[in-house]
Design a protein around this motif. Sequence first.
Motif, PDB file in Angstrom:
ATOM      1  N   LEU A  51     -10.477  -4.888  15.434  1.00  0.00           N
ATOM      2  CA  LEU A  51      -9.125  -4.489  15.815  1.00  0.00           C
ATOM      3  C   LEU A  51      -8.197  -4.534  14.606  1.00  0.00           C
ATOM      4  N   TYR A  52      -8.351  -5.571  13.796  1.00  0.00           N
ATOM      5  CA  TYR A  52      -7.481  -5.743  12.635  1.00  0.00           C
ATOM      6  C   TYR A  52      -7.669  -4.597  11.638  1.00  0.00           C
ATOM      7  N   LEU A  53      -8.916  -4.236  11.370  1.00  0.00           N
ATOM      8  CA  LEU A  53      -9.165  -3.127  10.450  1.00  0.00           C
ATOM      9  C   LEU A  53      -8.670  -1.800  11.023  1.00  0.00           C
TER      10      LEU A  53
ATOM     11  N   GLN B  91       0.834  -1.214   0.000  1.00  0.00           N
ATOM     12  CA  GLN B  91       0.000   0.000   0.000  1.00  0.00           C
ATOM     13  C   GLN B  91       0.859   1.252   0.000  1.00  0.00           C
ATOM     14  N   ARG B  92       1.872   1.295   0.822  1.00  0.00           N
ATOM     15  CA  ARG B  92       2.654   2.539   0.980  1.00  0.00           C
ATOM     16  C   ARG B  92       3.765   2.672  -0.056  1.00  0.00           C
ATOM     17  N   GLN B  93       4.507   1.568  -0.304  1.00  0.00           N
ATOM     18  CA  GLN B  93       5.675   1.675  -1.167  1.00  0.00           C
ATOM     19  C   GLN B  93       5.367   1.417  -2.638  1.00  0.00           C
ATOM     20  N   SER B  94       4.347   0.617  -2.912  1.00  0.00           N
ATOM     21  CA  SER B  94       4.047   0.271  -4.301  1.00  0.00           C
ATOM     22  C   SER B  94       2.776   0.919  -4.820  1.00  0.00           C
ATOM     23  N   GLY B  95       2.042   1.596  -3.957  1.00  0.00           N
ATOM     24  CA  GLY B  95       0.853   2.308  -4.402  1.00  0.00           C
ATOM     25  C   GLY B  95      -0.293   1.425  -4.838  1.00  0.00           C
ATOM     26  N   LEU B  96      -0.357   0.197  -4.346  1.00  0.00           N
ATOM     27  CA  LEU B  96      -1.456  -0.688  -4.703  1.00  0.00           C
ATOM     28  C   LEU B  96      -2.692  -0.395  -3.850  1.00  0.00           C
ATOM     29  N   ARG B  97      -3.823  -0.905  -4.276  1.00  0.00           N
ATOM     30  CA  ARG B  97      -5.103  -0.531  -3.659  1.00  0.00           C
ATOM     31  C   ARG B  97      -5.573  -1.576  -2.643  1.00  0.00           C
ATOM     32  N   LEU B  98      -4.720  -1.871  -1.682  1.00  0.00           N
ATOM     33  CA  LEU B  98      -5.110  -2.854  -0.659  1.00  0.00           C
ATOM     34  C   LEU B  98      -6.250  -2.346   0.207  1.00  0.00           C
ATOM     35  N   ALA B  99      -6.284  -1.038   0.462  1.00  0.00           N
ATOM     36  CA  ALA B  99      -7.362  -0.494   1.292  1.00  0.00           C
ATOM     37  C   ALA B  99      -8.722  -0.720   0.643  1.00  0.00           C
ATOM     38  N   ASP B 100      -8.801  -0.595  -0.692  1.00  0.00           N
ATOM     39  CA  ASP B 100     -10.076  -0.814  -1.377  1.00  0.00           C
ATOM     40  C   ASP B 100     -10.548  -2.257  -1.208  1.00  0.00           C
ATOM     41  N   ILE B 101      -9.594  -3.198  -1.228  1.00  0.00           N
ATOM     42  CA  ILE B 101      -9.967  -4.604  -1.044  1.00  0.00           C
ATOM     43  C   ILE B 101     -10.611  -4.816   0.313  1.00  0.00           C
ATOM     44  N   TYR B 102     -10.040  -4.206   1.369  1.00  0.00           N
ATOM     45  CA  TYR B 102     -10.600  -4.397   2.708  1.00  0.00           C
ATOM     46  C   TYR B 102     -11.934  -3.671   2.857  1.00  0.00           C
ATOM     47  N   ARG B 103     -12.126  -2.594   2.142  1.00  0.00           N
ATOM     48  CA  ARG B 103     -13.439  -1.945   2.185  1.00  0.00           C
ATOM     49  C   ARG B 103     -14.506  -2.880   1.630  1.00  0.00           C
TER      50      ARG B 103
END
Length: 587
Positions: A164-166, A135-147
């Motif tokens: 807690l994990y989220l 997410q931070r170094q490669s700019g991938l959209r991991l946050a969208d997956i968790y949404r």
Amino acid sequence: MTGADAPSASPIGCWQAAWPRAIDIWSRHTRLHEALLCETHVRAAAEGLQGSFAMIRLRDQSVVVDLEAVAELGLEDYAVEILAHEIGHHVLAPATVTDHVRLLARIRRGLPTLESYAPMVANLYADLLINDRLQRQSGLRLADIYRRLSRRAGDGSRAAVWNLYLRIYENLWRLPKGDLGARPGDDRAEGDAWLGARLVRVYANDWMTGAGRFAALLLHYLVEDAYASRQAFQPLLDTADAAAGCEPYGGIDIEPEELADAVHPAEDSRITGEEEAQGGGPASPQSAAQPSRGQAREPFEYGEILRSAGIRLDAHDMAVRYYRERAIPFLVPFPERHVPDSPEPLPEGLEPWEIGDPLDEIDWLQTAMQSPHTIPGLTTVRRLYGQEEGSRRDRQPVDLDLYVDSSGSMPNPQSQISWLSLAGAIIALSALRAGAGVQATLWSGKREYMHTPGFIRDERAILRVLTGFFGGGTCFPIHRLRQTFCERAERRRPAHILMISDDGIVTMFDKDEEGNNGWDVSARALAAAGGGGSMALNISADWEQESWAHSRVLQRASREQGWEISAISRMEDLVDFARAFSRRHYA
């Protein structure tokens, strides 16, 4: 564009196009074959993928994706993200089978009474490390997956561990509270989420050390709703069976830092940033009490760790792996005996080479000297060889006939360490390494015994005998000695007879089922074996001076038949005996 490109002819085509870009995110030199893309649940199940939409296999460095499950979760547009995440498991954490086993061992330390949840917690911890980097170094959209996953979690979104994990992700990526779907928590939950985010950053480059701390952080929340948490995270568990089919090395020894790592992050000054009080302050986790270097787990715990890694073996096969691995550091070449000088070939005359004889036996020089025309069977000749005594000494290994006590006074090697089984494994594997054959017999009573089919070189078959268990009364099966050495043809090479037991070994001098005197059977067996006999017995060091009945029997065995008896006062000393056995008897 970080997601999939424009639609391809098929979903598989889209994911195949995403694979090279996912590889390049880590390194174009990463050596993984293309992902196994399964269009249906049935095809994915055939590859071992069930419950989740993706998984890794460490045995063949594979990534497996269930495209039907991906579509059901609405994640079709995140091919690069999902593939890069799975590649991260191969590159970063756990990366290898050995590190996967080490990770699970440390996670288990932080989950007392809930060790069965170690695979899930280890998976979540590795996911945090990988996703934060992507997410931070490669700019991938991991946050969208968790949404998206959070919207589909349903009742699972109420699980304490899920929230807690989220919240840890929201802290890591500086997202507004609840942006990923986490429900509001109390002050403790908010503090723990901050500690979890700090832990991931502090131990990003030393993630093995942070594993036990992460488990300790989640323990309280697992106690509240362990079952609901497992259901909520099921689609994300891509390392649950990562080591299936593997044969790991490591995991038996307790690492010095393992116990010290299982502390709550709130007690770690590296995470909290609080400096310890000057003088007399509490010890840091790194300096906490640690097991001594070289301390090993019990077989049952080792088996539980391997099962949590996805290795499906019964207790007996787990014990075979345990004792083989524990024996390896102690192996020495088994002693060998010198036999008369080996003969060397001596060139003599010539004889005709005829069609049908081996082609490589033709002496081409002599054939050409006899006739310029080579006619097979007519002008071709071959060299005859005799033999003369050589100057080089040939070497011959001594076979091993091993008898290990498994009566009620001995521990079950499948649940706790059996020093008898370990000593037997060290000596037997050393014998195999030197080229000798091994016959192993495990015994408790006259009818309670198991043995290998003669002198063999099958490591697994030998260890399965040594790791069996009876736990009955003590009565040596004398007929095994009689059948091996007295009722069979003369052996082509000598064998050494070794007994590992306690004073119950004196039952070998009783009468057998045919009325034969045990003393006679023993003497005939020693003579036929031709390699001598030894006993490693858990008896008093002063047995030669004692007058009790068993001591007198052993004194007679040593005096009249030449048995070399070693008194082992502590069972642990059997390891030293095993290491010295070859040097002491076959120098």
